[in-house]
Design a protein around this motif. Structure first.
Motif, mmCIF file in Angstrom:
data_model
loop_
_atom_site.group_PDB
_atom_site.id
_atom_site.type_symbol
_atom_site.label_atom_id
_atom_site.label_comp_id
_atom_site.label_asym_id
_atom_site.label_seq_id
_atom_site.Cartn_x
_atom_site.Cartn_y
_atom_site.Cartn_z
ATOM 1 N N LYS A 58 20.964 78.082 85.528
ATOM 2 C CA LYS A 58 22.124 78.711 86.164
ATOM 3 C C LYS A 58 22.343 78.145 87.559
ATOM 4 O O LYS A 58 23.488 77.849 87.957
ATOM 5 C CB LYS A 58 21.895 80.229 86.224
ATOM 6 C CG LYS A 58 23.008 80.987 86.918
ATOM 7 C CD LYS A 58 22.690 82.481 86.961
ATOM 8 C CE LYS A 58 23.792 83.248 87.702
ATOM 9 N NZ LYS A 58 23.485 84.692 87.796
ATOM 10 N N TYR A 59 21.279 77.953 88.299
ATOM 11 C CA TYR A 59 21.388 77.506 89.696
ATOM 12 C C TYR A 59 21.956 76.092 89.786
ATOM 13 O O TYR A 59 22.880 75.826 90.563
ATOM 14 C CB TYR A 59 20.006 77.572 90.353
ATOM 15 C CG TYR A 59 19.989 77.123 91.792
ATOM 16 C CD1 TYR A 59 20.399 77.988 92.812
ATOM 17 C CD2 TYR A 59 19.573 75.847 92.139
ATOM 18 C CE1 TYR A 59 20.390 77.580 94.134
ATOM 19 C CE2 TYR A 59 19.559 75.423 93.463
ATOM 20 C CZ TYR A 59 19.973 76.302 94.453
ATOM 21 O OH TYR A 59 19.973 75.884 95.771
ATOM 22 N N ILE A 60 21.417 75.153 88.968
ATOM 23 C CA ILE A 60 21.872 73.768 89.097
ATOM 24 C C ILE A 60 23.319 73.618 88.633
ATOM 25 O O ILE A 60 24.077 72.810 89.183
ATOM 26 C CB ILE A 60 20.956 72.804 88.308
ATOM 27 C CG1 ILE A 60 20.963 73.133 86.806
ATOM 28 C CG2 ILE A 60 19.543 72.843 88.848
ATOM 29 C CD1 ILE A 60 20.219 72.112 85.973
ATOM 30 N N ASN A 61 23.756 74.430 87.647
ATOM 31 C CA ASN A 61 25.147 74.346 87.212
ATOM 32 C C ASN A 61 26.091 74.940 88.257
ATOM 33 O O ASN A 61 27.201 74.440 88.465
ATOM 34 C CB ASN A 61 25.323 75.061 85.866
ATOM 35 C CG ASN A 61 24.892 74.217 84.693
ATOM 36 O OD1 ASN A 61 25.462 73.169 84.406
ATOM 37 N ND2 ASN A 61 23.844 74.662 84.005
ATOM 38 N N GLU A 62 25.656 76.011 88.922
ATOM 39 C CA GLU A 62 26.476 76.572 90.001
ATOM 40 C C GLU A 62 26.601 75.600 91.173
ATOM 41 O O GLU A 62 27.689 75.437 91.740
ATOM 42 C CB GLU A 62 25.876 77.902 90.464
ATOM 43 C CG GLU A 62 26.022 79.027 89.454
ATOM 44 C CD GLU A 62 25.339 80.297 89.927
ATOM 45 O OE1 GLU A 62 24.602 80.219 90.952
ATOM 46 O OE2 GLU A 62 25.522 81.356 89.291
ATOM 47 N N ARG A 63 25.495 74.940 91.527
ATOM 48 C CA ARG A 63 25.530 73.962 92.623
ATOM 49 C C ARG A 63 26.421 72.773 92.266
ATOM 50 O O ARG A 63 27.197 72.286 93.094
ATOM 51 C CB ARG A 63 24.118 73.468 92.921
ATOM 52 C CG ARG A 63 23.196 74.526 93.504
ATOM 53 C CD ARG A 63 23.610 74.913 94.903
ATOM 54 N NE ARG A 63 23.531 73.760 95.805
ATOM 55 C CZ ARG A 63 24.038 73.718 97.027
ATOM 56 N NH1 ARG A 63 24.728 74.765 97.490
ATOM 57 N NH2 ARG A 63 23.907 72.639 97.797
ATOM 58 N N ALA A 64 26.347 72.331 91.006
ATOM 59 C CA ALA A 64 27.188 71.213 90.585
ATOM 60 C C ALA A 64 28.656 71.594 90.619
ATOM 61 O O ALA A 64 29.520 70.782 91.017
ATOM 62 C CB ALA A 64 26.792 70.774 89.174
#
Length: 1100
Positions: A98-104
């Motif tokens: 979830k975190y890496i997709n939100e940052r992307a």
């Protein structure tokens, strides 16, 4: 470059495991470790290699990070379910995705880049998903579980993935939701529930189910409650899924039913904590959905579910008003009225159960409800309903203070009832005039009429609970109610309510009967209305407002029907129907005997008996009900009329047959000693007649009524006939009753209650087991291809369960018989000696032995007898089937071990000297060992179905009926029904008394065995039927379709001639009539007059 790659790999090898080690120990450090892992991920992604002369880039650092991440996933996949460290790692992986997709997404938004180029996050997600999908097919269930669990945590935060990967993911989840392991299916359902929101129905191929359809099937059909629970909590709630979710209020799992109320209906009342009404808001649901929810919740057998449903109702009260909730002038009474307006108050009792639940649970509501004088002046259906239920609630909890504050003054309530009824009459007159001009009334006008009728009925119910110490009020109410029942326009639904009030106001039953009889005579008086009507007397006490009907003079009696015009005859029939309704209501409220109320004799001769003779079905039905109610309070009349009721059963239409059967069973229960007493043979003939009717009956409703009535009589101990138990078992297991849920539900409750309530009942079922098994086991193999029937193993298992002494309830002065299964084992052992029993049935009986209960203390003779039977069974009838042989050896060893002391000094030679065991040894000595040591297999063939081939026929024919009963079997099922070929009921086994009439292609099933010394019933002479052509199947079918004649009561003064009891030959024109032919011909008129004279003479 290799040196830089090596340094990246070393960094990741040292850092990534440390991060996961911290994450597996506590969820508190997950956010910190997610940031650290993301930083490592970005750093690794910056290392690339140029290939193809700089035209391409190799993402070397990303590949190293992905490999290290996969290595961690492999280690976590081996951790078993329930380990907290493994669960924390799964949550950490989902949170990191979830975190890496939100940052992307944030970076993409900042750069205003709308291209669909791959990012580090998207490449990472696709690589991890592809890796996890490989684990879906792992042979190890733990590996499959962890891979699906990882995916379930990640699937909601996947971001954008390729179409190919999405299809593979969807297909893999479709397979895992049918995994053999429950915990794997749970995670697959959670993952699929999150995935179905992004599914486009246009992308689904034709014939392929959608993800939502798969989830709905799992929600309804998965055998594991945990899987259904996961589907319930995760499936998207929409109009397409709402009905399936509400259907889970009838789930077999208690927690599942409770979650529907607590987790779905309460939590989704509003949309996301806003003021917008959700899909399950009470105002959004339909009336049928609301009633379905409350009926199932408040009627549930588990207190936890009922509590959850009551909590839901408390929530509904608070939100039922909608936007009016913020009104300062609103009271708690308005909240309740708003909720009641959402229910149908007239058609069901759900609204009453709802209101009682609220009054019990919400003290803040029940303590602040009060009804002032102004409340009664402007009653709506909801207001009247609230007042009536609240009054009954106060009576139930014995709160006299609230009751006194709620009840109105008697005179005031009488005035309100009178005003409402006068307004109702005026509306009827206006509606009649409008009908002449405009035709049928509109739906709104009909609803308004029903509402006014309902309000009057609720006020009459309140009037039953008033304090009639006020004499003026009592007289006013008495005169009002009497005048209301004197009017033809009084709705049928208000007649019983008026009679309830009249019963409260009458000093005794005789006075109530006198008043009703007077009203009946007034209604049937056809003299000139203008001459009959007089001005109402003014006694100074009853002139509080106008009464609905002026007073009549004494009646002069109805005119003969020959002197009436068709219009007058139709009006007289309507009046007779009203009078019969009044008589039914009156007789239902009378507890005294007929002899104590001589006023009833006039009504019996002038109204009830003529109604019984009428050809019109409605009049005859009400006449028979009245006569049946009279028989309940008149013993002599019941003895004289019983033959008439049984005669109506034979050829009456279904509606009338149901009524008559209800009357017959009521009479049998009330006058048990006269009809079911031990003296004489009347009881056996009545039972035999009812069983034969049950066997030949085609109607599901009549079948259900017969089973319910017989079950009640057996359970109450009024009938102790083994043939009834056999017939009920046959009806319970027959393939033709599989769709008759009323029969199945009644008997599935009856048999356990009957058996567990008494050791005597269990002993009776034990004696019947072998005989029933030998009859039913062949029937399980002869059913049609389109029919279903339980297997012989299931039949045996049911009898073992019913006769289990551990489940019997201890009754005072009746100790539990713990040796029932020991005797059952002996019966089974004797049956296994039978050479004619086929191998499959023997295997079932061998397997049954291992399920029997072995008590601690057993009589020496019983256990030695059983041991002797087992020894001879082993030596003289050995079985070659391994499973059956092992079952017998295991049971024999258990017997020898458990009762070693009792069997220690056992000597067969000494045992033979005992005189009372002579029969046992004669039975064993007659057994001839088989040469091949194997039992005989009778070939299983499928016989042609005939009318006589019935489970119930095999069972009930074990006691041959006498000639009078057999000859009467001819009219229960007349052939001229106009229905073509009739569906055969329970025709699944051969009859044992019609071999002479069988066709050439009929294959005789295996004959049943008669146990020595057990079939002690005396053989009756065989009934000889004169048949013109033995080979004519039509004659056979007609002969077997005949129903028994009603058994004549012992108190009859003369039997009915045989020529009049059997209506075999009926005119063809009678098949479309709505009445039976008992009283249609001129010959039968004389007979009916005889019956009527007998009834009247019995009361003189």
């Amino acid at each position: 470059m290799p040196g830089r790659i090596s340094s990246v790999e070393e960094i990741l090898s040292a850092s990534v495991p440390k991060i996961f080690e911290q994450a597996q120990n506590s969820t508190a450090n997950h956010q910190k470790n997610i940031v650290a892992l993301h930083k490592l991920h970005l750093d690794a992604a910056s290392f690339t290699e140029s290939i193809h002369n700089g035209r391409s880039i190799k993402l070397t650092g990303e590949r190293v990070f992905e490999e290290k991440f996969k290595d961690i996933l492999c280690r976590a996949a081996a951790v078993k379910k329930g380990t907290s460290q493994g669960d924390r790692v799964v949550k950490f992986v989902g949170a990191y995705t979830k975190y890496i997709n939100e940052r992307a997404a944030e970076i993409k938004k900042e750069d205003d880049d709308d291209d669909d180029d791959e990012t580090t996050a998207s490449r990472f997600v696709e690589k991890v998903l592809a890796f996890l999908l490989n684990g879906f097919e792992a042979k190890d269930k733990v590996a499959r579980y962890r891979c699906v669990h990882f995916l379930a945590e990640m699937v909601a935060h996947l971001g954008e993935i390729s179409e190919k990967l999405y299809t593979e993911l969807r297909t893999a989840l479709f397979e895992r939701v049918h995994d053999k392991e429950t915990f794997v299916r749970v995670q697959a359902v959670i993952a699929l529930s999150k995935l179905c929101g992004s599914e486009d129905s246009s992308d689904v191929e034709e014939g392929e189910p959608t993800a939502l359809e798969v989830l709905l099937e799992i929600l309804s059909c998965d055998p594991a409650a945990d899987v259904r629970r996961a589907a319930l909590l995760n499936i998207p709630l929409s109009s397409a899924t709402l009905d399936a979710v509400l259907a889970r209020t009838r789930d077999t799992d208690t927690i599942m039913r409770k979650l529907v109320y607590s987790a779905i209906l309460i939590q989704h009342c509003f949309v996301s904590d806003s003021s917008v009404m959700g899909l399950v808001h009470p105002r959004v649901l339909t009336i049928s959905q609301r009633e379905f929810i409350i009926r199932n919740g408040l009627g549930d057998r588990e207190p936890a579910v009922r509590q959850a449903a009551a909590t839901l109702l408390s929530k509904w009260v608070d939100v039922a008003c909608g936007d009016v909730k913020n009104d300062e002038n609103k009271s708690v009474k308005d909240d309740v009225l708003a909720l009641l307006s959402l229910f149908d108050l007239t058609e069901s009792t759900v609204a009453e159960d709802t209101l009682l639940s609220i009054l019990d649970r919400r003290r803040d509501i029940s303590d602040h409800i009060e009804f002032k004088d102004a409340y009664w002046a402007n009653l709506t259906p909801e207001r009247a309903f609230l007042a009536r239920v609240f009054v009954e609630h106060c009576i139930a909890i014995k709160d006299a203070e609230k009751l006194d504050a709620s009840l109105p003054v008697v005179t005031a309530l009488a005035y309100h009832i009178q005003s409402a009824y006068n307004a109702y009459q005026e509306d009827l007159e206006v509606a009649e005039q409008d009908r002449v001009i405009r035709g049928e009334p509109t739906e709104e006008e009909e609803e308004a009429r029903i509402d006014k009728e309902f309000v009057i009925g609720e006020m009459l119910k309140v009037a039953v609970n008033l304090d009639y110490a006020d004499e003026i009020g009592r007289r006013k109410m008495f005169q009002l109610v009497r005048d209301m029942i004197s009017q033809e326009a009084l709705p049928e639904s208000l007649v019983s309510k008026c009679l309830d009030v009249l019963r409260m106001l009458s000093p005794n039953e005789r006075d109530l009967i006198r008043v009703v009889v007077e009203v009946v005579h007034e209604l049937r008086d056809v003299s000139d209305e203008e001459e009959a009507l007089t001005e109402p007397a003014d006694d100074g006490e009853t002139n509080f407002g106008e009464t609905p009907m002026p007073t009549r003079v004494a009646p002069k009696g109805p005119k003969p029907s020959e002197d009436m015009s068709p219009e007058e005859r139709a009006r007289m029939d309507a009046i007779d129907l009203r009078c019969l309704s009044l008589c039914i209501g009156m007789l239902e409220r009378v507890n005294g005997t007929f002899e104590e109320n001589s006023t009833l004799e006039g009504i019996l001769g002038e109204l009830i008996i003529p109604a019984v003779k009428r050809k019109e079905l409605v009049l005859r039905e009400k006449g028979l009900i009245c006569l049946g109610l009279c028989c309940l309070i008149a013993r002599r009349m019941a003895l004289n009329s019983f033959q008439l009721f049984l005669g109506q059963i034979q050829t009456a239409p279904e509606v009338l047959k149901i009524r008559v059967l209800q009357i017959v069973f009521d009479i049998l229960m009330v006058h048990e000693n006269d009809f079911l007493g031990k003296e004489g043979g009347g009881s056996d003939r009545i039972v035999e007649f009812l069983l034969l009717v049950l066997n030949n009956e085609e109607s599901d409703k009549v079948q259900a009524l017969l089973c319910i009535g017989l079950a009640k009589l057996v359970l109450a101990g009024m009938i102790c006939n083994d043939q009834v138990l056999k017939g009920l078992v046959a009806a319970y297991l027959a393939p033709d009753t599989i769709d008759n849920q009323e029969v199945r539900q009644c008997l599935s409750y009856f048999f356990p209650v009957y058996c567990y309530s008494s050791a005597v009942n269990q002993r009776r079922m034990q004696h019947l087991f072998i005989e029933l098994f030998e009859t039913l086991a062949p029937a399980t193999r002869d059913v049609d291809e389109n029919q279903e029937m339980v297997s012989s193993a299931q039949i045996a298992a049911m009898f073992v369960d019913w006769t289990d002494p551990q489940k019997a309830i201890e009754v005072q002065d009746q100790p539990t018989d713990e040796t029932i299964h020991i005797d059952l084992a002996s019966d089974i052992a004797r049956a296994l000696f039978d050479d004619k029993m086929i191998k499959e049935d023997k295997k079932v009986l061998y397997q049954v032995l291992g399920r029997l209960y072995l008590p601690d203390k057993v009589d020496d003779d019983k256990i030695r007898t059983l041991k002797l039977l087992l020894h001879n069974l082993n030596s003289r009838r050995p079985i070659r089937d391994t499973a059956a042989k092992n079952a017998l050896a295991k049971f024999d060893a258990a017997i020898s071990k458990r009762y070693a002391e009792q069997l220690e000094s056992f000597n067969e030679e000494d045992y033979r000297q005992l005189e009372y065991l002579k029969d046992l040894f004669e039975f064993l000595d007659d057994i001839i060992p088989l040469d091949d040591g194997e039992e005989i297999d009778v070939p299983r063939t499928r016989a042609r179905k005939r009318r006589s081939e019935s489970i119930a026929t095999d069972i009930t024919d074990s006691i041959a009926p006498d000639e009078s009963v057999a000859s009467a079997a001819s009219s229960s099922n007349p052939k001229s029904k106009g229905r073509g070929k009739q569906t055969k009921r329970r025709r699944v086994s051969g009859s044992d008394d019609s071999d002479d009439n069988l066709s050439d292609d009929h294959v005789t099933p295996a004959p049943t065995r008669t146990l020595p010394k057990r079939a002690a019933s005396v053989k009756k002479p065989q009934v000889v039927h004169v048949i013109e052509d033995d080979d004519d199947d039509d004659d056979d079918d007609e002969e077997e379709n005949k129903a028994p004649p009603p058994p004549t009561s012992q108190n009859r003064r003369r039997p009915r001639p045989a020529s009049k009891t059997t209506n075999v030959t009926q005119p063809a024109s009678a098949e479309n009539n709505t009445f039976d032919s008992i009283m249609d011909s001129e010959e039968d008129e004389d007979e009916e007059d005889e019956v009527a004279n007998d009834i009247l003479a019995s009361e003189e």
